[in-house]
Write an enzyme that holds these catalytic residues in place. Structure first.
Site, short mmCIF file in Angstrom:
data_model
loop_
_atom_site.label_atom_id
_atom_site.label_comp_id
_atom_site.label_asym_id
_atom_site.label_seq_id
_atom_site.Cartn_x
_atom_site.Cartn_y
_atom_site.Cartn_z
N ASN A 1 -1.68 -10.95 8.26
CA ASN A 1 -2.68 -9.92 8.53
C ASN A 1 -4.05 -10.35 8.03
OD1 ASN A 1 -3.47 -6.99 9.10
ND2 ASN A 1 -4.08 -7.23 6.95
N GLU A 2 -5.03 -10.25 8.90
CA GLU A 2 -6.43 -10.50 8.56
C GLU A 2 -6.63 -11.75 7.70
OE1 GLU A 2 -8.30 -6.93 7.10
OE2 GLU A 2 -8.21 -5.99 9.07
N GLN B 1 0.81 -1.22 0.00
CA GLN B 1 0.00 0.00 0.00
C GLN B 1 0.85 1.28 0.00
OE1 GLN B 1 -2.68 -1.90 3.25
NE2 GLN B 1 -4.01 -0.45 2.22
N HIS C 1 0.98 -9.36 4.44
CA HIS C 1 -0.16 -8.44 4.50
C HIS C 1 -0.84 -8.43 3.12
CE1 HIS C 1 -2.01 -4.76 6.60
NE2 HIS C 1 -2.69 -4.93 5.47
C1 BGC Z 1 -6.32 -3.92 6.10
C2 BGC Z 1 -5.67 -2.72 5.47
C3 BGC Z 1 -6.74 -1.82 4.87
C4 BGC Z 1 -7.65 -1.34 5.97
C5 BGC Z 1 -8.76 -0.40 5.53
C6 BGC Z 1 -7.60 -3.64 6.80
O1 BGC Z 1 -8.53 -4.54 6.33
O2 BGC Z 1 -5.41 -4.65 6.87
O3 BGC Z 1 -4.74 -3.16 4.52
O4 BGC Z 1 -6.20 -0.76 4.14
O5 BGC Z 1 -8.23 -2.44 6.61
O6 BGC Z 1 -9.62 -1.02 4.62
#
Ligand code: BGC
Length: 405
Positions: A166-167, A28, A122
């Site tokens: 991440n997530e 990002q 990520h």
């Molecule tokens: C993610 C980020 C994303 C943010 C806002 C999260 O889901 O880890 O990469 O930019 O939320 O949408």
């Protein structure tokens, strides 16, 4: 005594050693992540993404400037990610230059008094990994573990907190969307996640945790889960629990033996008798179309704590996409009031990292601006917003000040 809306005394003191930071992700902000699956997706002839990431914030070259700003603003912690696609651009070919690059970033953070929290994955993977079938392909988890081990020179340089993935629930959701041939849910809420991907990610996390502990038993290993803050309308409690479990709770439960868990929430989803509901008609919506609901973090922390046992909690992302920075301060004020209330109730919360340090590439578009710091897309000049000074000030004092509530 005068109290905050959460019933706390004004000027609430956060615990000593609390992590005060901002988060980013390599794809990002770095720019030109050309060996990643996302770059290929952005440039596919039939792409549905509104715009490609391009140079992003050019943080690949300007990371020193980013860290200088964060440290000067008062933050004590910086979460950034290592890009697997750069470290291993072809299968088994590990780039010594890229490993040295990320090692310098870790050293650079420490030199500036910023504790680095490093995310190993990520959302983006190397293009070659996606081409061979992604997470559910034969040998995928071995390949991830090999990459994790290859990051040893980076993370053994003074990193304490490592976030493996991440997530993971959003990764399994992306696979579900691909299978459905869509990128947005047809109704409020989200479809069921892809189950084989869910299982693979949980195994990958556990294998990565073991690998990291063999690099250094002192590493504090966790992962960060996306919390949609499911709220049951009266009578829909059982339906809400059933909805939440495969989409979120299963990933929180998988963290029960971790050193910490990352809590990431932005808004809420209310669930009624017939399933998820859209935002209330009078709700203020952010640039991502989400309901302005800063209390989400408090709910997410409590939900996570109830499932994960005595694993420490860290808010590893929280924020708002808005062009009106005063709404960002209002959002952070509400969120931190909720964090303070949860601490008062005895939750073991170790830190709060805002999303995001910079206005950045929001997975398809630069329009939703989540940043504490604005970035000029042509010159890459960084300009901290008033919210950055506000949150950095809080990091310096460790207290929620009276005047801001
Ligand atoms: C993610 C980020 C994303 C943010 C806002 C999260 O889901 O880890 O990469 O930019 O939320 O949408």
């Amino acid at each position: 005594m005068e109290t905050t809306p959460a019933g706390l005394p004004f000027s609430f003191p956060f615990p000593d050693g609390f992590l005060w930071g901002a988060s980013t992700a390599a794809h990002q902000i770095e720019g030109n992540n050309v060996n990643s699956d996302w770059w290929h997706r952005e440039h596919a002839p039939d792409t549905t993404l509104p715009e490609p990431s391009g140079d992003a914030c050019d943080s690949y070259h300007r990371w020193r400037e980013d860290m200088d700003l964060l440290a000067r603003l008062g933050f004590t912690d910086y979460r950034f990610s290592i890009e697997w696609a750069r470290v291993e651009p072809a299968p088994g070919r590990f780039s010594k230059a890229e490993i040295a690059h990320y090692r310098r970033m870790v050293e650079g953070a420490l030199e500036r008094g910023l504790r680095p929290m490093v995310t190993l994955h990520h959302f983006t993977v190397p293009h070659w990994f996606a081409e061979r079938g992604g997470w559910t392909a034969e040998g995928a988890i071995d390949l991830f573990e090999r990459y994790v081990r290859a990051t040893a020179p980076i993370i053994a340089t003074g990193v304490r907190h490592v976030c493996t993935i991440n997530e993971p629930n959003m990764i399994a959701l992306a696979v579900a969307f691909r299978e459905l041939g869509t990128e947005v849910a047809p109704v409020a809420g989200i479809p069921l996640l892809d189950e084989p991907t869910t299982d693979a990610l949980i195994e990958a996390h556990h294998r990565a945790r073991t690998a990291l502990k063999s690099i250094s038993p002192d590493l504090q290993v966790g992962w960060s889960v996306a919390n949609q803050v499911y709220q049951a309308l009266p009578g829909a409690e059982a339906a809400t629990a059933a909805y939440s479990h495969p989409r979120e709770d299963v990933f929180i439960e998988a963290a029960r033996d971790d050193d910490w868990i990352g809590v990431q929430s932005y808004t809420r989803t209310r669930i009624g008798a017939d399933g998820p509901l859209p935002a209330p008609p009078d709700a203020e919506l952010t640039l991502t179309g989400w309901e302005f609901y800063p209390e989400a973090t408090g709910h997410a922390l409590r939900h996570t704590a109830a499932l994960v046992g005595d694993v420490p909690l860290i808010v590893t992302e929280n924020g708002i996409a808005t062009a009106d920075d005063s709404r960002r301060v209002a959002y952070y004020t509400g969120a931190l009031t909720a964090v303070a209330a949860a601490l008062e109730d005895g939750l073991d919360i170790h830190g709060y990292l805002a999303w995001s340090a910079l206005d950045n590439y929001e997975w398809g578009s630069y329009r939703p601006t989540f940043g504490l710091i604005a970035v000029d897309p042509d010159t890459f000049v960084r300009t901290p917003k008033p919210s950055a000074a506000w949150l950095g000030g809080l990091a310096r004092t460790g207290r929620l000040p009276r005047a801001d509530l």
